[in-house]
Structures are given as C-alpha cells and as structure tokens.
Write an enzyme that holds these catalytic residues in place. Structure first.
Site, PDB file in Angstrom:
ATOM      1  N   ILE A   1      34.198   9.150   0.961  1.00 34.80           N
ATOM      2  CA  ILE A   1      33.834   7.699   0.326  1.00 34.80           C
ATOM      3  C   ILE A   1      32.322   7.576   0.045  1.00 34.80           C
ATOM      4  O   ILE A   1      32.035   6.870  -0.756  1.00 34.80           O
ATOM      5  CB  ILE A   1      34.496   6.695   1.210  1.00 34.80           C
ATOM      6  N   GLU A   2      31.714   8.739   0.640  1.00 31.20           N
ATOM      7  CA  GLU A   2      30.114   8.710   0.437  1.00 31.20           C
ATOM      8  C   GLU A   2      29.658   9.160  -0.823  1.00 31.20           C
ATOM      9  O   GLU A   2      29.093   8.984  -1.713  1.00 31.20           O
ATOM     10  CB  GLU A   2      29.262   9.029   1.667  1.00 31.20           C
ATOM     11  N   SER A   3      30.284  10.603  -0.782  1.00 27.43           N
ATOM     12  CA  SER A   3      29.912  11.433  -1.881  1.00 27.43           C
ATOM     13  C   SER A   3      31.146  12.481  -2.726  1.00 27.43           C
ATOM     14  O   SER A   3      30.910  13.235  -3.645  1.00 27.43           O
ATOM     15  CB  SER A   3      28.936  12.479  -1.537  1.00 27.43           C
TER      16      SER A   3
END
Length: 231
Positions: free
Chosen positions: A103-105
C-alpha cells in the site's frame, strides 16, 4: 510512512552471536598429559569456524521455507526473497512487511509521493542520514522497517495501532481513533484487512481489490514498468 513525528528515534535491531562447543572432554587424560591442555581445547576462533557454517545453513533453510501470501500483486512477489531476509533481520512478520510495501509503493523503489515520501517504504526525508542513498532498497528498508519495528514494539504487537503509527507517527497513533486523519483511517482499514487475509494464506483479498480500485492499479503499473516486468 508519510507523517512527520519529531519524537521518532530510529533504532537498530539487536544482534546475537553464535558460539561453539569445546570437545576437550572427549580426549583421554593420558593423551591430554602428552599433548598438552592447549591442544585439547580449540581457540574461540577455531570453535566458531567449526559451528558457524552449520548455523548459517539452518538460517538459509528457514528463509527458503518462509513465504509471503499468494494474494499480493506480482510487484510485491518480485521482492519476496528480500522481504524474507528483512523479516528475519527486523523480527517482523513477512506478510506485514509485504502489506506495508503493497500500500506504500506497490514495490516501486523509485516511488515519490506528493508529500515527499520516498522509495519502497515511502520514508520521509528527515528519517535518513545525510549520506544515505534514499532510493536504495536496503537503505530504504532499514529506515522504514526500523520505524515499523519501533511502532510494533510500542503498541505491543497490535497490528491496528502499528499501521496507524507507521502512517501518522507513533505519537499520532496514540490519539483517539476518531481524531486520526482520514488518510490514516483508510490506511489502517486496508492494511489491517489485507494483512489478516495474508496471515490466513489466502490467494485473494477483497480488501486488496478495493485498494487497487482506489488508485492502487496505477501505482502498481508504474512499479511494474520500473521493475521491467511484462504487463
């Protein structure tokens, strides 16, 4: 990890050493008298030389057995072997690391957010040392996962609060949940549910599908291009 928390102090995971055993007790007393006590008991460096390769093989075997759940996108599975190594180094569940990376990158090592967060784990610039290569995966993981580990320890392994702390800061997560920013509430909703499905070894997650539909697809497409993966 997008929100600034000026109280944060990045920590380093403790290391443990591996010792060897002395085999002096196997030598009959008469031979000890003839050869001398020093010949019967190997030095510390010799003992370590004997035992270390065995222990190293055991560690490698554990790493080979460990896997992340199949539900994660192909861009996250690209990093699976590294995720397992980071999991062992930082004492973090590999599925938790994979969830945060997802979900970050979505596995894009060159990702930069509008708030200035950088790399695989979207680490804010003030968490890096001046000479750090912020986009280097190992360096980015060191800064991001040391913070995730600190958040986990602070909240006694509570995944809900650990994820909130990673997004809003350790101090921010201590506030009443209804005061969390909308971004943090969404982050925890997707992160916790994706992690729960991953922990059950599922091959699909409706929460991951939701995340993809709310902007994750474009993020993963960018990551796929960066990694040289086919569409």
């Amino acid at each position: 990890m997008q929100s600034q928390d000026h109280t944060n102090t990045l920590t380093t995971a403790p290391r443990t050493g591996i010792g060897g055993c002395s085999f002096a007790f196997l030598i009959p007393p008469l031979i000890v008298m003839i050869l001398g006590l020093t010949a019967a008991s190997p030095s510390t460096s010799e003992k370590n030389t004997v035992s270390e390769p065995i222990d190293k093989r055991k560690v490698e075997a554990v790493e080979l057995e460990a896997k992340i759940a199949p539900l994660f996108t192909k861009e996250i599975h690209y990093w699976e072997s590294q995720i397992i190594k980071w999991s062992n180094k930082w004492g973090l569940d590999p599925n938790l690391i994979a969830t945060v990376m997802q979900i970050e990158s979505c596995g894009d090592p060159k990702a930069v957010s509008v708030s200035g967060a950088i790399g695989l784990f979207q680490v804010m610039p003030f968490h890096f040392d001046p000479n750090d290569d912020k986009f280097d995966p190992s360096t980015n993981a060191k800064r991001g996962l040391s913070y995730l580990k600190r958040a986990q320890d602070t909240y006694n392994g509570d995944v809900h609060l650990t994820l909130a702390a990673y997004n809003a800061g350790i101090t921010g997560a201590s506030r009443p949940e209804n005061l969390w920013p909308n971004e943090t509430q969404r982050y925890v909703y997707w992160g916790k549910n994706i992690f729960t499905d991953a922990s059950k070894g599922r091959s699909q997650s409706k929460y991951l599908d939701e995340w993809l539909e709310h902007g994750g697809y474009s993020l993963c497409q960018q990551a796929s291009q960066r990694l040289g993966m086919s569409p």
